[in-house]
Design a protein around this motif. Structure first.
Motif: not given
Length: 254
Positions: A179-197, A209-219
């Protein structure tokens, strides 16, 4: 491995062979050289593939993230030979949740966890300094289970670089979520990812990233990475020749 053809199903990976994602067919038997990484107390031997699959496996969107760990283990199970192999797993698996059943956190428009550290500007997720480690892993918060295989193989082989049978260094999956979050604010962009090498042998988390929320919009995204299985060899398999010190003197089993 005895199988020569396997196509991961869309129900497992989220890749439905449509405009969003096209899945490759694997040839498990191409991985024909394995490196011993551990001898267990019960006499079984763990071996990792020297090579990674020449074809990539794609995971896509919510289904891909939910099933990532279990899906990679299912795919790794195709790289078997019943005469020698007791069980299989994909590299990175260490008892994490294989298939998420509580997916409520994946649908939130604000970050379900705050994973900020002392430097809120860097991309972060479940690392050793984060309270997320072990917390809500079964809900998609990420894990550090991959470290068991990563540290073992890096120590034994001296590198995590994975090359295809023709010698090309390739990206490959780890059976681990991030799980990755961009910035310190919970309203910032965040992503659900798989790890890789990466091709250089380092960990690549948030770029998968497989799922992400940017400005409360799903990608949703798709990523294709190679496969690298680990096999556990039966304790009663007999060694007939070889000392395992080089490719030319590889172990040969009866």
């Amino acid at each position: 491995p005895t199988s020569t053809s396997y196509t991961p199903p869309g129900e497992l990976t989220g890749c439905m062979n449509d405009a969003n994602c096209t899945q490759n067919t694997l040839n498990p038997s191409e991985l024909n050289l394995w490196r011993v990484i551990k001898k267990n107390d019960d006499g079984t031997i763990e071996m990792v593939s020297e090579y990674v699959s020449s074809k990539t496996v794609s995971f896509y969107g919510k289904t891909g993230f939910i099933n990532l760990v279990g899906g990679l283990n299912t795919i790794a199970a195709q790289y078997t030979n019943s005469k020698y192999v007791q069980n299989t797993r994909h590299i990175g698996y260490s008892n994490q949740t294989e298939n998420l059943t509580d997916t409520s956190k994946l649908d939130q428009t604000t970050a379900p966890w705050n994973s900020r550290t002392s430097d809120p500007e860097i991309w972060i997720g479940c690392d050793r300094d984060s309270y997320l480690c072990g917390k809500d892993e079964d809900k998609g918060a990420g894990d550090i289970g991959y470290e068991t295989d990563y540290n073992l193989i890096n120590t034994v082989l001296g590198t995590m670089v994975g090359k295809s049978p023709n010698g090309e260094a390739l990206l490959y999956w780890l059976a681990s979520r991030e799980f990755a979050i961009e910035g310190a604010d919970i309203n910032m962009n965040f992503y659900f990812c798989g790890r890789g090498v990466t091709e250089e042998g380092s960990i690549r988390p948030w770029s998968n990233g497989l799922i992400g929320w940017r400005n409360k919009s799903e990608s949703k995204w798709t990523h294709g990475r190679s496969i690298r299985p680990i096999l556990t060899i039966k304790s009663n398999v007999l060694l007939v020749s070889g000392d395992g010190k080089s490719i030319d003197t590889a172990y040969v089993f009866e």
